[in-house]
Design an enzyme around this catalytic site. Sequence first.
Site, PDB file in Angstrom:
ATOM      1  N   HIS A  67      -7.661   9.798  -1.581  1.00 48.89           N
ATOM      2  CA  HIS A  67      -6.956   9.762  -0.300  1.00 48.89           C
ATOM      3  C   HIS A  67      -7.767  10.372   0.846  1.00 48.89           C
ATOM      4  CE1 HIS A  67      -2.584   9.482   1.324  1.00 48.89           C
ATOM      5  NE2 HIS A  67      -3.445   9.278   2.291  1.00 48.89           N
ATOM      6  N   ASP A  78       0.841  -1.200   0.000  1.00 45.16           N
ATOM      7  CA  ASP A  78       0.000   0.000   0.000  1.00 45.16           C
ATOM      8  C   ASP A  78       0.876   1.250   0.000  1.00 45.16           C
ATOM      9  OD1 ASP A  78      -3.004   1.075   1.027  1.00 45.16           O
ATOM     10  OD2 ASP A  78      -1.327   2.294   1.709  1.00 45.16           O
ATOM     11  N   TYR A 129       2.778   9.910  -0.435  1.00 48.38           N
ATOM     12  CA  TYR A 129       3.894   9.345   0.331  1.00 48.38           C
ATOM     13  C   TYR A 129       5.238   9.641  -0.341  1.00 48.38           C
ATOM     14  CZ  TYR A 129       0.283   6.406   2.591  1.00 48.38           C
ATOM     15  OH  TYR A 129      -0.826   5.940   3.247  1.00 48.38           O
TER      16      TYR A 129
END
Length: 225
Positions: free
Chosen positions: A128, A61, A66
């Site tokens: 998100h 994931d 990120y």
Amino acid sequence: GNKDVTAEMAAASAAPAPSKTVKLNTGYEMPLIGLGTWNSPAEEVKRAVDVALRSGYRHIDTAQGYGNEEPIGEALAACIKAGVVTRDEVFVTTKLWVGNYAEEHALPSVRESVKKLGLEYVDLVLLHWPFRLEHGKPFPPADEDKLGYKPEDVLTAWRALEKAKEEGIVRSIGVSNFTASKMAALVAGGGSAPSVNQVEMHPCLAQQGLVDYCAAVGAVVTAYS
């Protein structure tokens, strides 16, 4: 002879156990346990993915936010080349960043994520968060960059995920950090039903009402803590 049988038994005991899965509303199977990679810098995440896949993990994931899709793609490619896994054995999740929700950014950024991960398709892409930020602005945002929750912004981003799915570069689509009411608003606005809702959930935050809602509408809940 016995030596061969013993060798086979030893190899079988050393091999990782198959990862249990849950079927999504698209028909694809998602492994129940995945490696989360938030706050993992490049070299650290490459090592983590390598160890995870060799230990039996079959779900990785990540997210645009990120900043590590590229090194994860490099680690995946290395493990596939080494015969640790095949592409079809690994389930890869990424997430559309809130700064990319506008129509002109959403689909191109999904295509870029697939490219960074070095894949022909991503198994699951999530929205998100249920709000939008100005494109290119840092997170956490300054007050003037917070655009907040607007159902039309979420639906625009969702339409991009639906298009990515139609293109074949994404197999399943879902949401993250959505309440039941925001999921309902997405579908009421004309969006297809999400396959997954990834939320914070643990003994101190059971979210039973949300879990019940997701079960009722056929969405799988993924928990992070």
